[in-house]
Design a protein around this motif. Structure first.
Motif, PDB file in Angstrom:
ATOM      1  N   LEU A 190     -57.490   2.572  18.533  1.00 15.67           N
ATOM      2  CA  LEU A 190     -56.099   2.320  18.128  1.00 15.67           C
ATOM      3  C   LEU A 190     -55.579   1.006  18.684  1.00 15.67           C
ATOM      4  CD1 LEU A 190     -54.307   5.703  19.032  1.00 15.67           C
ATOM      5  CD2 LEU A 190     -55.614   5.182  16.950  1.00 15.67           C
ATOM      6  N   LEU A 191     -54.570   0.464  17.970  1.00 17.14           N
ATOM      7  CA  LEU A 191     -53.680  -0.521  18.561  1.00 17.14           C
ATOM      8  C   LEU A 191     -52.453   0.309  18.922  1.00 17.14           C
ATOM      9  CD1 LEU A 191     -54.126  -3.459  16.018  1.00 17.14           C
ATOM     10  CD2 LEU A 191     -55.186  -3.202  18.274  1.00 17.14           C
ATOM     11  N   ALA A 192     -52.348   0.657  20.222  1.00 17.56           N
ATOM     12  CA  ALA A 192     -51.318   1.614  20.644  1.00 17.56           C
ATOM     13  C   ALA A 192     -50.004   0.907  20.926  1.00 17.56           C
ATOM     14  CB  ALA A 192     -51.791   2.365  21.870  1.00 17.56           C
ATOM     15  N   TYR A 193     -48.910   1.495  20.444  1.00 20.14           N
ATOM     16  CA  TYR A 193     -47.574   0.946  20.738  1.00 20.14           C
ATOM     17  C   TYR A 193     -46.681   1.962  21.432  1.00 20.14           C
ATOM     18  CZ  TYR A 193     -47.247   2.956  16.003  1.00 20.14           C
ATOM     19  OH  TYR A 193     -47.362   3.766  14.916  1.00 20.14           O
ATOM     20  N   GLU A 194     -47.220   3.169  21.657  1.00 27.09           N
ATOM     21  CA  GLU A 194     -46.453   4.175  22.408  1.00 27.09           C
ATOM     22  C   GLU A 194     -47.349   4.808  23.462  1.00 27.09           C
ATOM     23  OE1 GLU A 194     -44.471   7.388  20.391  1.00 27.09           O
ATOM     24  OE2 GLU A 194     -43.342   6.002  19.115  1.00 27.09           O
ATOM     25  N   LEU A 195     -46.750   5.086  24.637  1.00 28.01           N
ATOM     26  CA  LEU A 195     -47.464   5.806  25.699  1.00 28.01           C
ATOM     27  C   LEU A 195     -46.584   6.966  26.144  1.00 28.01           C
ATOM     28  CD1 LEU A 195     -49.567   6.298  27.948  1.00 28.01           C
ATOM     29  CD2 LEU A 195     -48.467   4.489  29.264  1.00 28.01           C
ATOM     30  N   ASN A 196     -47.144   8.150  26.163  1.00 30.64           N
ATOM     31  CA  ASN A 196     -46.428   9.362  26.586  1.00 30.64           C
ATOM     32  C   ASN A 196     -45.078   9.527  25.866  1.00 30.64           C
ATOM     33  OD1 ASN A 196     -48.612   9.750  28.219  1.00 30.64           O
ATOM     34  ND2 ASN A 196     -47.571   9.227  30.132  1.00 30.64           N
ATOM     35  N   GLY A 197     -45.073   9.239  24.560  1.00 32.43           N
ATOM     36  CA  GLY A 197     -43.896   9.473  23.738  1.00 32.43           C
ATOM     37  C   GLY A 197     -42.831   8.390  23.813  1.00 32.43           C
ATOM     38  N   GLU A 198     -43.101   7.323  24.575  1.00 36.79           N
ATOM     39  CA  GLU A 198     -42.121   6.246  24.686  1.00 36.79           C
ATOM     40  C   GLU A 198     -42.748   4.915  24.305  1.00 36.79           C
ATOM     41  OE1 GLU A 198     -40.425   6.429  28.611  1.00 36.79           O
ATOM     42  OE2 GLU A 198     -39.874   8.538  28.270  1.00 36.79           O
ATOM     43  N   THR A 199     -41.896   3.954  23.965  1.00 40.02           N
ATOM     44  CA  THR A 199     -42.383   2.615  23.665  1.00 40.02           C
ATOM     45  C   THR A 199     -43.297   2.154  24.800  1.00 40.02           C
ATOM     46  OG1 THR A 199     -40.309   2.189  22.564  1.00 40.02           O
ATOM     47  CG2 THR A 199     -41.631   0.262  23.123  1.00 40.02           C
ATOM     48  N   LEU A 200     -44.423   1.566  24.448  1.00 41.01           N
ATOM     49  CA  LEU A 200     -45.393   1.133  25.458  1.00 41.01           C
ATOM     50  C   LEU A 200     -44.720   0.220  26.495  1.00 41.01           C
ATOM     51  CD1 LEU A 200     -48.456   1.162  26.190  1.00 41.01           C
ATOM     52  CD2 LEU A 200     -48.683  -0.886  24.777  1.00 41.01           C
ATOM     53  N   PRO A 201     -44.719   0.620  27.763  1.00 39.64           N
ATOM     54  CA  PRO A 201     -44.068  -0.207  28.793  1.00 39.64           C
ATOM     55  C   PRO A 201     -44.829  -1.521  29.023  1.00 39.64           C
ATOM     56  CG  PRO A 201     -44.548   2.010  29.622  1.00 39.64           C
ATOM     57  CD  PRO A 201     -45.288   1.849  28.332  1.00 39.64           C
ATOM     58  N   VAL A 202     -44.107  -2.507  29.530  1.00 43.09           N
ATOM     59  CA  VAL A 202     -44.730  -3.805  29.822  1.00 43.09           C
ATOM     60  C   VAL A 202     -45.912  -3.632  30.777  1.00 43.09           C
ATOM     61  CG1 VAL A 202     -44.362  -6.021  30.975  1.00 43.09           C
ATOM     62  CG2 VAL A 202     -42.686  -5.181  29.311  1.00 43.09           C
ATOM     63  N   LYS A 203     -45.760  -2.788  31.794  1.00 46.53           N
ATOM     64  CA  LYS A 203     -46.828  -2.645  32.786  1.00 46.53           C
ATOM     65  C   LYS A 203     -48.113  -2.082  32.173  1.00 46.53           C
ATOM     66  CE  LYS A 203     -45.327   1.853  34.685  1.00 46.53           C
ATOM     67  NZ  LYS A 203     -46.478   2.750  34.735  1.00 46.53           N
ATOM     68  N   ASN A 204     -47.986  -1.401  31.024  1.00 45.03           N
ATOM     69  CA  ASN A 204     -49.169  -0.836  30.377  1.00 45.03           C
ATOM     70  C   ASN A 204     -49.618  -1.617  29.149  1.00 45.03           C
ATOM     71  OD1 ASN A 204     -47.573   1.957  31.451  1.00 45.03           O
ATOM     72  ND2 ASN A 204     -49.705   1.706  32.059  1.00 45.03           N
ATOM     73  N   GLY A 205     -48.977  -2.791  28.885  1.00 45.65           N
ATOM     74  CA  GLY A 205     -49.519  -3.667  27.845  1.00 45.65           C
ATOM     75  C   GLY A 205     -48.666  -3.949  26.632  1.00 45.65           C
ATOM     76  N   ALA A 206     -47.354  -3.779  26.710  1.00 48.65           N
ATOM     77  CA  ALA A 206     -46.475  -4.006  25.552  1.00 48.65           C
ATOM     78  C   ALA A 206     -46.717  -5.400  24.949  1.00 48.65           C
ATOM     79  CB  ALA A 206     -45.014  -3.883  25.984  1.00 48.65           C
ATOM     80  N   PRO A 207     -46.570  -5.569  23.647  1.00 53.37           N
ATOM     81  CA  PRO A 207     -46.149  -4.546  22.681  1.00 53.37           C
ATOM     82  C   PRO A 207     -47.303  -3.648  22.207  1.00 53.37           C
ATOM     83  CG  PRO A 207     -46.419  -6.646  21.572  1.00 53.37           C
ATOM     84  CD  PRO A 207     -46.681  -6.904  23.021  1.00 53.37           C
TER      85      PRO A 207
END
Lengths: 255, 289
Positions: A190-207
């Motif tokens: 995947l190209l993931a844009y959500e983590l744990n039901g929320e918008t992918l945080p900056v610390k985890n690689g947003a966008p």
């Protein structure tokens, strides 16, 4: 009898000598190019064995109860780049993913366009090369969906992910990663844009960040800015197909 | 002197060439796997239980360094919540320049010596392949030549003599004569446990850490408590193997170091016989394959 004692003494000394020398020897061997090349046959054996056994196997998916309370951020947690920080401030409104290289239809996808494509949600385990792991719920677009829209050429062999985070203090040497077409078209890639039901945080690689679930954490490129299809990654950066690969880690990170 | 020796002892052919080669290959593989494994462990010097490292369960083992107010670095080992000061060995130890630095296991116990995860992985996986191939060859050979069935499986009389054997071991009494030509019951149990339990388990738990191997049958890792538990088992079994090797080497030393080592190099093993042996030649010939 004296013959035997002599042999015994020789053997004991030899044993002590061998162990001291072999430790120093191992460190010398680690510096030798031909020996590390020999050692890395282990990597090709693993990769070929894995591909032989199964190409389409699915990584384990977990229940919500298994999810880690917070998903650890490792490596870059805020790219040291003004351009990227401007993107964060504007909510990635001006961000667009360029997909180019060996494709018939190079395209740019805005975040809204990616989110409009069919999505997949999966709760998977992220295995860091260091030995720890974390379980998180990812939502994103299958890379296969994106690739099918740009139509890869016959000779495209690898998908390269160019990232926003410079790995040197002076703002150079951006993180990058690469996977082959086999993994690129895998159901769980995947190209993931959500983590744990929320918008992918900056610390985890947003966008967006890559999820390629049957490989280790360093393959899961964060802060993806551009995707390039190539027939070889030899001309990119250190030529080994990724930032960590250029420093000596395996390109195939299935172990 | 020479005639006195021959009267009281005989040389038998104990280990065949394939067994000797595979034994020493195994020695090299296990040493490299252990030491490169400790270097890999140092990248995350903690052991967790469960499906991931982040599940609200405290690690059962953790090696770490802490800085005292004086600026002094100390190494700490935390086992099940109990903390020990292990400065110099675990948690903090000297690097090649003699400076105390934070690292799990010390440099003399790891391959390579410096903290170098990428290189340690190269060593580990190359020798893991060699180790598995060697183990596979050993099993095939040992079953085909009936080495397992003839020399390793315990017999009814073995099992009956188990308490006697424990007592003999505790008193460091070892077999002589005919009895010394075969493995004793504790020895058989030790070898069988290593060959059929510990080694397969350490390999399986290594596979359990691989995200690809986990995908072959999704969920199989949970049979062992999850991926991080598997990593913990991998570590514990590695140390059980070290315990086996320590006892093995101890027994090798006290039951005749040179004689034992020679039997694993040239194949020849000297058996002391208290009484004159009848049909000496026949028996010696019978040992040969």
């Amino acid at each position: 009898m004296t013959h035997e004692t002599g042999r015994r003494r020789f053997f004991t000394r030899a044993l002590a000598g061998i162990s001291a020398l072999s430790l120093a020897g191992c460190d010398k061997l680690s510096q030798s190019e031909s020996f590390t090349k020999l050692l890395s046959t282990g990597e090709s054996l693993s990769k070929n064995a894995h591909r032989l056994v199964s190409r389409k196997s699915m990584a384990q998916e977990f229940s919500e109860a298994d999810m880690s309370p917070s998903f650890r951020s490792n490596g870059t947690s805020m790219p040291n780049s003004v351009d990227y920080q401007v993107l964060v401030e504007t909510g990635f409104a001006d961000w667009a993913l360029e997909v180019s290289g060996l494709v018939a239809q190079p395209q740019k996808f805005t975040l809204a366009q990616l989110q409009a494509l069919p999505s997949r949600t999966q709760i998977t385990r992220h295995d860091c090369v260091e030995g720890w792991s974390a379980i998180g719920k990812w939502k994103g677009v299958r890379l296969h969906e994106v690739l099918s829209r740009v139509q890869p050429s016959e000779n495209a062999r690898y998908v390269v992910f160019h990232c926003a985070d410079p790995m040197e203090e002076d703002g150079t040497n951006h993180y990058y990663e690469s996977i082959d077409m086999e993994d690129a078209n895998h159901t769980q890639t995947l190209l993931a844009y959500e983590l744990n039901g929320e918008t992918l945080p900056v610390k985890n690689g947003a966008p967006i960040r890559l999820r390629v679930e049957r490989q280790l954490g360093y393959k899961q490129a964060k802060y993806i800015m551009r995707i390039e299809l190539v027939d070889s990654f030899e001309h990119i950066a250190g030529g080994k197909g990724g930032y960590w690969e250029d420093t000596g880690y395996e390109w195939y990170a299935g172990i | 002197m020479a005639s006195a020796l021959t009267a009281k002892s005989e040389l038998i052919y104990r280990h065949t060439i394939p067994i000797r080669i595979m034994h020493w290959t195994n020695v090299i593989c296990f040493t490299v796997l252990l030491m490169s494994g400790l270097n890999i462990f140092n990248a995350h010097p903690a052991l967790n239980l469960g499906k991931s490292s982040y599940n609200n369960l405290a690690p059962i083992l953790e090696l770490k360094a802490a800085k005292l107010q004086t600026g002094e670095l100390i190494g700490k080992t935390n086992i099940l919540g109990v903390e020990f000061n292990t400065t110099g060995v675990l948690g903090a130890s000297n690097n090649s320049n003699g400076e105390l630095i934070s690292r799990g296991f010390p440099s003399w116990a790891t391959i390579p010596g410096p903290q170098w995860l990428a290189m340690a992985r190269h060593w580990h996986f190359f020798f893991a392949w060699l180790f598995v191939i060697n183990g596979f060859c050993y099993l095939t050979y040992s079953f085909l030549t009936k080495h397992v069935q003839r020399d390793l499986l315990t017999t009814r009389s073995d099992r009956a003599s188990i308490w006697q054997s424990i007592k003999d071991h505790l008193h460091f009494r070892h077999a002589t004569g005919e009895e010394a030509k075969r493995y004793n019951v504790l020895q058989k149990i030790a070898y069988l446990s290593v060959i059929f339990i510990l080694l397969p388990l350490v390999i399986l738990m290594g596979w359990a850490m691989s995200p690809f191997m986990d995908s072959l049958i999704p969920g199989w890792v949970d049979l062992f408590g999850g991926r991080q538990t598997a990593r913990t088992i991998h570590f514990i079994v590695a140390w059980l193997l070290v315990a086996f090797v320590s006892i093995h080497v101890f027994e090798v030393i006290i039951t005749g170091l040179w004689n034992n080592i020679r039997s694993m190099i040239t194949g020849k093993y000297r058996v002391d016989t208290n009484q004159p042996i009848k049909k000496d030649n026949e028996k010696a010939a019978g040992e040969k394959p």
